[in-house]
Enzyme design. Structure first.
Site, PDB file in Angstrom:
ATOM      1  N   SER A 240      34.213  13.882 -22.662  1.00 47.22           N
ATOM      2  CA  SER A 240      33.651  14.174 -21.354  1.00 47.22           C
ATOM      3  C   SER A 240      33.414  12.891 -20.546  1.00 47.22           C
ATOM      4  O   SER A 240      34.337  12.107 -20.386  1.00 47.22           O
ATOM      5  CB  SER A 240      32.375  14.993 -21.548  1.00 47.22           C
ATOM      6  OG  SER A 240      32.132  15.754 -20.404  1.00 47.22           O
ATOM      7  N   LYS A 244      36.107   9.738 -20.054  1.00 52.62           N
ATOM      8  CA  LYS A 244      36.495   8.947 -18.878  1.00 52.62           C
ATOM      9  C   LYS A 244      36.349   7.472 -19.250  1.00 52.62           C
ATOM     10  O   LYS A 244      37.180   6.622 -18.921  1.00 52.62           O
ATOM     11  CB  LYS A 244      35.597   9.271 -17.678  1.00 52.62           C
ATOM     12  CG  LYS A 244      35.388  10.774 -17.380  1.00 52.62           C
ATOM     13  CD  LYS A 244      34.466  10.992 -16.169  1.00 52.62           C
ATOM     14  CE  LYS A 244      33.698  12.316 -16.136  1.00 52.62           C
ATOM     15  NZ  LYS A 244      34.415  13.561 -16.165  1.00 52.62           N
ATOM     16  N   TRP A 331      36.389  23.645 -15.928  1.00 54.22           N
ATOM     17  CA  TRP A 331      35.749  22.617 -15.097  1.00 54.22           C
ATOM     18  C   TRP A 331      36.485  21.278 -15.241  1.00 54.22           C
ATOM     19  O   TRP A 331      36.598  20.505 -14.294  1.00 54.22           O
ATOM     20  CB  TRP A 331      34.294  22.506 -15.549  1.00 54.22           C
ATOM     21  CG  TRP A 331      33.399  21.541 -14.826  1.00 54.22           C
ATOM     22  CD1 TRP A 331      32.769  20.466 -15.383  1.00 54.22           C
ATOM     23  CD2 TRP A 331      32.989  21.577 -13.465  1.00 54.22           C
ATOM     24  NE1 TRP A 331      31.997  19.828 -14.445  1.00 54.22           N
ATOM     25  CE2 TRP A 331      32.106  20.487 -13.249  1.00 54.22           C
ATOM     26  CE3 TRP A 331      33.277  22.423 -12.382  1.00 54.22           C
ATOM     27  CZ2 TRP A 331      31.519  20.209 -12.017  1.00 54.22           C
ATOM     28  CZ3 TRP A 331      32.686  22.145 -11.147  1.00 54.22           C
ATOM     29  CH2 TRP A 331      31.826  21.057 -10.975  1.00 54.22           C
ATOM     30  N   HIS A 381      33.937  23.350 -23.894  1.00 56.62           N
ATOM     31  CA  HIS A 381      33.714  21.919 -23.719  1.00 56.62           C
ATOM     32  C   HIS A 381      32.839  21.380 -24.858  1.00 56.62           C
ATOM     33  O   HIS A 381      31.640  21.654 -24.901  1.00 56.62           O
ATOM     34  CB  HIS A 381      33.004  21.760 -22.371  1.00 56.62           C
ATOM     35  CG  HIS A 381      32.824  20.356 -21.913  1.00 56.62           C
ATOM     36  ND1 HIS A 381      33.872  19.610 -21.433  1.00 56.62           N
ATOM     37  CD2 HIS A 381      31.730  19.558 -21.844  1.00 56.62           C
ATOM     38  CE1 HIS A 381      33.424  18.419 -21.074  1.00 56.62           C
ATOM     39  NE2 HIS A 381      32.125  18.356 -21.321  1.00 56.62           N
TER      40      HIS A 381
HETATM   41  C1  GTR Z   1      29.472  17.315 -16.401  1.00 55.98           C
HETATM   42  C2  GTR Z   1      30.350  16.549 -15.456  1.00 55.98           C
HETATM   43  C3  GTR Z   1      31.658  16.279 -16.130  1.00 55.98           C
HETATM   44  C4  GTR Z   1      31.467  15.755 -17.533  1.00 55.98           C
HETATM   45  C5  GTR Z   1      30.290  16.364 -18.255  1.00 55.98           C
HETATM   46  C6  GTR Z   1      29.840  15.621 -19.506  1.00 55.98           C
HETATM   47  O1  GTR Z   1      28.300  17.769 -15.827  1.00 55.98           O
HETATM   48  O2  GTR Z   1      30.535  17.292 -14.290  1.00 55.98           O
HETATM   49  O3  GTR Z   1      32.426  15.396 -15.345  1.00 55.98           O
HETATM   50  O4  GTR Z   1      31.350  14.377 -17.501  1.00 55.98           O
HETATM   51  O5  GTR Z   1      29.185  16.467 -17.466  1.00 55.98           O
HETATM   52  O6  GTR Z   1      29.891  14.392 -19.599  1.00 55.98           O
HETATM   53  O7  GTR Z   1      29.382  16.302 -20.421  1.00 55.98           O
END
Ligand code: GTR
Length: 405
Positions: A240, A244, A331, A381
């Site tokens: 996540s 990045k 997402w 996720h």
């Molecule tokens: C979310 C965000 C994502 C991702 C995620 C995470 O809220 O929108 O880009 O980074 O968090 O890191 O779990």
């Protein structure tokens, strides 16, 4: 009407493939002056530095420096009989600017006790503190942390399985590098590099993702020096926001032999121009501290970006890179993550490496690719044991297991 899968995602975003706008991706092999990049030398000397500069100045922000001269570390704990004899454990306190009371990071390292030489090692930041990754009572607690949370994130960190497969694993808490809070530019590692009187990054200087990526490079400084770790086979990975981060770390620091992005989505592996799920505007609004301020100019203006995320993957070439998605994680735009991996292909081919080798998204649970790999699993996720199986399978294919390359 929206599918049940889309309804489970944050509202107000597009989850409909038919509403993805037409877009043209910038060509990673055409330089800013219009020259076509035809040779590995042109890539290395001209185009790669150009792309690195664009991501620095316009998205993640410029990283102001490398390893501070005064940085030092102390091995504060070491055991060759950890986890019931399965592991050698070390905990290394890295004082980023050398000061005892300055910003510092605790790196937790496990290597297989049975290993005969240095091992390929996974390195990734964790979200909740080192003590949450495994129920080992010897893991140092961050200030204010709760004993009760020991091992709470074990599902994401199957340390015992990783060790049994012959890999080492190292992790640090991302808050140690820079707390993940809006507009707190006085904490974390940013101030180390401030000029006299500066109290926040300039518009084109690094945000939090840049700082976390820098921290991964500082962990690498240590891992290169540890004799139980094969410094030529360190695999940087993240999930996540930390996916990045692993991509940006791997793009900048070529000591990382292999890079893994798990569900990294917008600002990670997903193409910004698709505007599917999380968008540039949405991420810059919710997390204004993650990127440089200069990234705001692309809010609802993705087509004017001089790059897209396939070029972030291309910066890793010719080193192996693995992009992982989860089917329900709309997402993060799984298709956009796949397409980045695919469109980095021309750069890999120019450098004599394999590309993704497929044009269509594979079915779930099917690892595809060559030097660029892609996998999508069922589910949401997260980081699961299935993800780790794929990480280890890909690392073994690309880097080998116990023996040195
Ligand atoms: C979310 C965000 C994502 C991702 C995620 C995470 O809220 O929108 O880009 O980074 O968090 O890191 O779990």
């Amino acid at each position: 009407s929206a599918s049940p899968r889309a309804e489970a995602q944050p509202a107000g975003a597009n989850y409909d493939e038919s509403k993805v706008p037409d877009y043209t991706l910038p060509d990673p092999l055409v330089a800013e002056d219009g020259t076509r990049v035809m040779s590995p030398e042109q890539w290395r000397d001209v185009r790669r530095p150009e792309i690195l500069r664009l991501f620095s100045e316009l998205m993640y922000g410029k990283t102001p420096g490398g390893r501070p001269e005064r940085m030092r570390w102390e091995v504060v704990d070491s055991s060759d009989d950890a986890l019931d004899g399965l592991a050698t454990r070390k905990q290394i306190r890295i004082f980023f600017d050398g000061r005892d009371d300055g910003p510092r990071m605790d790196l937790l390292l496990y290597t297989p006790a049975a290993a005969e030489g240095p091992v390929p090692t996974f390195l990734g930041l964790n979200f909740r503190g080192n003590h949450t990754v495994f129920p080992d009572p010897a893991i140092l607690l961050p200030d204010g942390a709760d004993e009760a949370d020991r091992g709470e994130r074990r599902g994401r960190w199957p340390i015992d399985v990783i060790l049994r497969n012959g890999f080492g694993v190292a992790t640090a808490w991302y808050f140690d590098i820079d707390p993940d809070v809006k507009d707190q530019w006085s904490d974390g590692v940013h101030p180390i590099f401030y000029a006299e009187g500066q109290d926040r990054p300039l518009p084109d200087e690094w945000g939090a993702i840049g700082a976390w990526a820098w921290g991964l490079s500082r962990a690498m400084d240590y891992l290169e020096a540890d004799e139980d770790v094969d410094g030529s086979r360190v695999i940087v990975l993240g999930h996540s926001r930390l996916g990045k981060t692993s991509l940006w770390a791997g793009a900048q620091d070529e000591r990382f032999a292999l890079v893994i992005s798990n569900d990294s989505g917008c600002g990670g592996a997903a193409l910004s121009r698709r505007r599917f799920g999380e968008t540039v505007e949405r991420i810059n609004t919710t997390f204004p501290h993650w990127f440089s301020d200069s990234f705001n100019q692309f809010n609802a203006n993705e087509d004017s970006l001089p790059f897209d995320q396939h070029m972030l993957i291309a910066l890793i070439a010719p080193r192996p890179v693995l992009v992982c998605s989860a089917e329900e994680d709309l997402w993060a735009d799984p298709r956009g993550e796949f397409l980045s991996a695919k469109h980095a292909g021309p750069v890999y081919r120019l450098l004599g490496a394999d590309d993704l080798g497929v044009d269509e998204m594979p079915p779930v649970n099917t690892l595809v690719g060559g030097t660029i790999g892609y996998h999508i699993r069922p589910g949401a996720h997260d980081v699961t044991l299935r993800d780790w199986d794929v990480f280890m399978e890909f690392a073994t294919l690309r880097l080998g297991r116990a023996a040195r390359r």
